[in-house]
Design a protein around this motif. Structure first.
Motif, PDB file in Angstrom:
ATOM      1  N   GLU A   3       0.853  -1.190   0.066  1.00 32.48           N
ATOM      2  CA  GLU A   3      -0.057   0.026  -0.003  1.00 32.48           C
ATOM      3  C   GLU A   3       0.958   1.192  -0.133  1.00 32.48           C
ATOM      4  O   GLU A   3       0.521   2.327  -0.499  1.00 32.48           O
ATOM      5  N   TYR A   4       1.887   1.351   0.664  1.00 27.03           N
ATOM      6  CA  TYR A   4       2.865   2.305   0.770  1.00 27.03           C
ATOM      7  C   TYR A   4       3.478   2.573  -0.508  1.00 27.03           C
ATOM      8  O   TYR A   4       3.721   3.834  -1.171  1.00 27.03           O
ATOM      9  N   LEU A   5       3.928   1.407  -1.231  1.00 28.28           N
ATOM     10  CA  LEU A   5       4.662   1.744  -2.414  1.00 28.28           C
ATOM     11  C   LEU A   5       3.682   2.131  -3.450  1.00 28.28           C
ATOM     12  O   LEU A   5       4.022   2.858  -4.494  1.00 28.28           O
ATOM     13  N   LYS A   6       2.325   1.544  -3.221  1.00 28.39           N
ATOM     14  CA  LYS A   6       1.496   2.133  -4.223  1.00 28.39           C
ATOM     15  C   LYS A   6       1.020   3.495  -4.289  1.00 28.39           C
ATOM     16  O   LYS A   6       0.938   4.319  -5.226  1.00 28.39           O
ATOM     17  N   ALA A   7       0.812   4.040  -2.930  1.00 29.13           N
ATOM     18  CA  ALA A   7       0.566   5.414  -2.729  1.00 29.13           C
ATOM     19  C   ALA A   7       1.643   6.169  -3.228  1.00 29.13           C
ATOM     20  O   ALA A   7       1.494   7.474  -4.016  1.00 29.13           O
ATOM     21  N   GLY A   8       3.114   5.782  -3.044  1.00 31.98           N
ATOM     22  CA  GLY A   8       4.174   6.332  -3.944  1.00 31.98           C
ATOM     23  C   GLY A   8       4.205   6.604  -5.224  1.00 31.98           C
ATOM     24  O   GLY A   8       4.447   7.831  -5.911  1.00 31.98           O
ATOM     25  N   ARG A   9       3.856   5.416  -5.769  1.00 27.59           N
ATOM     26  CA  ARG A   9       3.735   5.390  -7.215  1.00 27.59           C
ATOM     27  C   ARG A   9       2.750   6.433  -7.908  1.00 27.59           C
ATOM     28  O   ARG A   9       2.819   6.797  -9.143  1.00 27.59           O
ATOM     29  N   LEU A  10       1.577   6.480  -7.220  1.00 28.55           N
ATOM     30  CA  LEU A  10       0.596   7.446  -7.465  1.00 28.55           C
ATOM     31  C   LEU A  10       0.846   8.919  -7.327  1.00 28.55           C
ATOM     32  O   LEU A  10      -0.050   9.682  -7.442  1.00 28.55           O
ATOM     33  N   GLY A  11       1.892   9.245  -6.561  1.00 29.08           N
ATOM     34  CA  GLY A  11       2.406  10.632  -6.330  1.00 29.08           C
ATOM     35  C   GLY A  11       1.843  11.095  -5.157  1.00 29.08           C
ATOM     36  O   GLY A  11       1.861  12.183  -4.905  1.00 29.08           O
ATOM     37  N   ALA A  12       1.375  10.242  -4.210  1.00 30.40           N
ATOM     38  CA  ALA A  12       0.739  10.879  -3.029  1.00 30.40           C
ATOM     39  C   ALA A  12       1.152   9.927  -2.009  1.00 30.40           C
ATOM     40  O   ALA A  12       0.032   9.306  -1.142  1.00 30.40           O
ATOM     41  N   PRO A  13       2.231   9.536  -1.562  1.00 28.16           N
ATOM     42  CA  PRO A  13       2.790   8.655  -0.212  1.00 28.16           C
ATOM     43  C   PRO A  13       1.927   9.312   1.080  1.00 28.16           C
ATOM     44  O   PRO A  13       1.984   8.456   1.749  1.00 28.16           O
ATOM     45  N   GLU A  14       1.665  10.481   1.153  1.00 28.65           N
ATOM     46  CA  GLU A  14       0.998  11.029   2.316  1.00 28.65           C
ATOM     47  C   GLU A  14       0.013  10.399   2.920  1.00 28.65           C
ATOM     48  O   GLU A  14      -0.420  10.230   3.782  1.00 28.65           O
ATOM     49  N   ASN A  15      -0.826  10.045   1.572  1.00 26.17           N
ATOM     50  CA  ASN A  15      -2.283   9.427   1.770  1.00 26.17           C
ATOM     51  C   ASN A  15      -2.192   7.908   2.460  1.00 26.17           C
ATOM     52  O   ASN A  15      -3.081   7.570   3.376  1.00 26.17           O
ATOM     53  N   PHE A  16      -0.890   7.304   2.477  1.00 25.16           N
ATOM     54  CA  PHE A  16      -0.547   6.072   3.436  1.00 25.16           C
ATOM     55  C   PHE A  16      -0.596   6.483   4.761  1.00 25.16           C
ATOM     56  O   PHE A  16      -1.456   5.757   5.747  1.00 25.16           O
ATOM     57  N   PHE A  17      -0.142   7.584   5.196  1.00 24.82           N
ATOM     58  CA  PHE A  17      -0.029   7.889   6.650  1.00 24.82           C
ATOM     59  C   PHE A  17      -1.585   8.527   7.012  1.00 24.82           C
ATOM     60  O   PHE A  17      -1.737   8.397   8.034  1.00 24.82           O
ATOM     61  N   LEU A  18      -2.093   9.542   6.145  1.00 22.79           N
ATOM     62  CA  LEU A  18      -3.353  10.028   6.438  1.00 22.79           C
ATOM     63  C   LEU A  18      -4.402   9.204   6.696  1.00 22.79           C
ATOM     64  O   LEU A  18      -5.145   9.226   7.772  1.00 22.79           O
ATOM     65  N   GLU A  19      -4.590   8.115   5.894  1.00 19.10           N
ATOM     66  CA  GLU A  19      -5.464   7.054   6.286  1.00 19.10           C
ATOM     67  C   GLU A  19      -5.336   6.204   7.629  1.00 19.10           C
ATOM     68  O   GLU A  19      -6.200   6.136   8.455  1.00 19.10           O
ATOM     69  N   ARG A  20      -4.150   5.989   7.843  1.00 20.73           N
ATOM     70  CA  ARG A  20      -3.922   5.331   9.203  1.00 20.73           C
ATOM     71  C   ARG A  20      -4.192   6.457  10.351  1.00 20.73           C
ATOM     72  O   ARG A  20      -4.423   6.197  11.522  1.00 20.73           O
ATOM     73  N   MET A  21      -3.968   7.644  10.205  1.00 24.36           N
ATOM     74  CA  MET A  21      -4.067   8.672  11.088  1.00 24.36           C
ATOM     75  C   MET A  21      -5.581   8.860  11.486  1.00 24.36           C
ATOM     76  O   MET A  21      -6.173   8.881  12.455  1.00 24.36           O
ATOM     77  N   ALA A  22      -6.383   8.560  10.622  1.00 29.59           N
ATOM     78  CA  ALA A  22      -7.819   8.497  10.554  1.00 29.59           C
ATOM     79  C   ALA A  22      -8.470   7.477  10.999  1.00 29.59           C
ATOM     80  O   ALA A  22      -9.377   7.371  11.887  1.00 29.59           O
ATOM     81  N   ASN A  23      -7.893   6.136  10.709  1.00 32.42           N
ATOM     82  CA  ASN A  23      -8.341   4.794  11.181  1.00 32.42           C
ATOM     83  C   ASN A  23      -7.840   4.465  12.795  1.00 32.42           C
ATOM     84  O   ASN A  23      -8.531   3.922  13.359  1.00 32.42           O
TER      85      ASN A  23
END
Length: 273
Positions: A3-23
């Motif tokens: 999931e982290y690598l996928k977020a990075g390839r999509l140009g938004a690695p911060e989403n990996f962390f934001l989703e976990r901060m919310a969850n």
């Protein structure tokens, strides 16, 4: 990990962390990064905790495979890695990094910045700041750390240096053709280049040449008791540590100045005092 690598390839690695901060928690949560168990501290409070308690409650850390990639030769034993890593951490050379010590390098920084702007910025109406900032950061690091100033020497090291960095966020699969494998090969080239500079300077010191008298970090390291191998590892570590942090800071500074014209005017006026 995926999931982290996928977020990075999509140009938004911060989403990996934001989703976990919310969850889980907006302050701290546990997860895996590239196969490693990690705790992520979030926000200003998390940053303050980490940066004000280094070597007290927390310490700098990299996955062991990355230590092998960027500092140690492939095949280095676990015992050697742990011992030399401890040696590097136990003597962080605080005197070199204090503001009063850095004053002696201001004229070098100023001259290099002016030359860089005149060559890479002034002739163009539009530039890509981050790419140029990274080029400047590496050139500045080579100069400040080792007094390597020749553009050809810097370019020869910069190619494998970038290749090595690309492996830091790749899967640690050391098969021919993989990004990690290319990064391992590039790390050997960087180590060889830096070691050549270290040995050359050591010879100059032994022979009492005038060229050995320099005020760079390498000269200060060679005054100490460490052998050339550990000195080389320190220089590589310093190059890595200064590269992204400086280039990112420059990029954000330029971005903010561009967004706020009144700030630009104040900065411009200050430069012409």
């Amino acid at each position: 990990m995926w999931e982290y690598l996928k977020a990075g390839r999509l140009g938004a690695p911060e989403n990996f962390f934001l989703e976990r901060m919310a969850n889980y928690s907006p302050d701290v949560f546990r997860t895996k990064l590239l196969g490693q168990d990690v705790a992520v501290f979030c926000g200003p409070a998390g940053n303050k905790l980490l940066f004000t308690n280094e070597n007290k409650y927390v310490g700098s850390w990299l996955p062991k495979y990355l230590y092998k990639l960027v500092i140690f030769a492939p095949g280095t034993s676990k015992e050697v890695i742990e011992k030399e890593t401890l040696d590097i951490r136990s003597n962080p050379l605080p005197g070199f990094l204090k503001p009063e010590a850095l004053k002696e390098y201001i004229h070098i920084m100023d001259a290099m910045a002016k030359d860089h702007l005149e060559e890479h910025w002034a002739p163009y109406k539009e530039v890509k700041v981050f790419l140029l900032a990274k080029t400047y950061s590496f050139s500045f690091g080579c100069n400040l750390l080792m007094s390597v100033k020749d553009s050809k020497d810097i370019a020869r090291m910069y190619g494998p240096f970038k290749e090595m960095l690309s492996g830091l966020s790749s899967l640690p699969i050391n098969f021919p053709g993989t990004p990690f494998n290319r990064a391992v090969k590039a790390s050997r080239i960087i180590s060889e280049e830096v070691m050549a500079v270290v040995k050359q300077r050591r010879r100059e010191i032994v022979e009492n040449r005038e060229t050995a008298i320099r005020t760079d970090i390498l000269g200060k390291l060679l005054e100490g008791p460490e052998d050339d191998g550990l000195v080389c590892k320190r220089i590589v570590a310093f190059l890595l540590g200064s590269y992204n942090s400086v280039s990112v800071a420059i990029t954000f500074t330029i971005s903010h100045i561009a967004q706020y014209p009144h700030v630009y005017e104040r900065v411009f006026q200050g430069m012409n005092i």
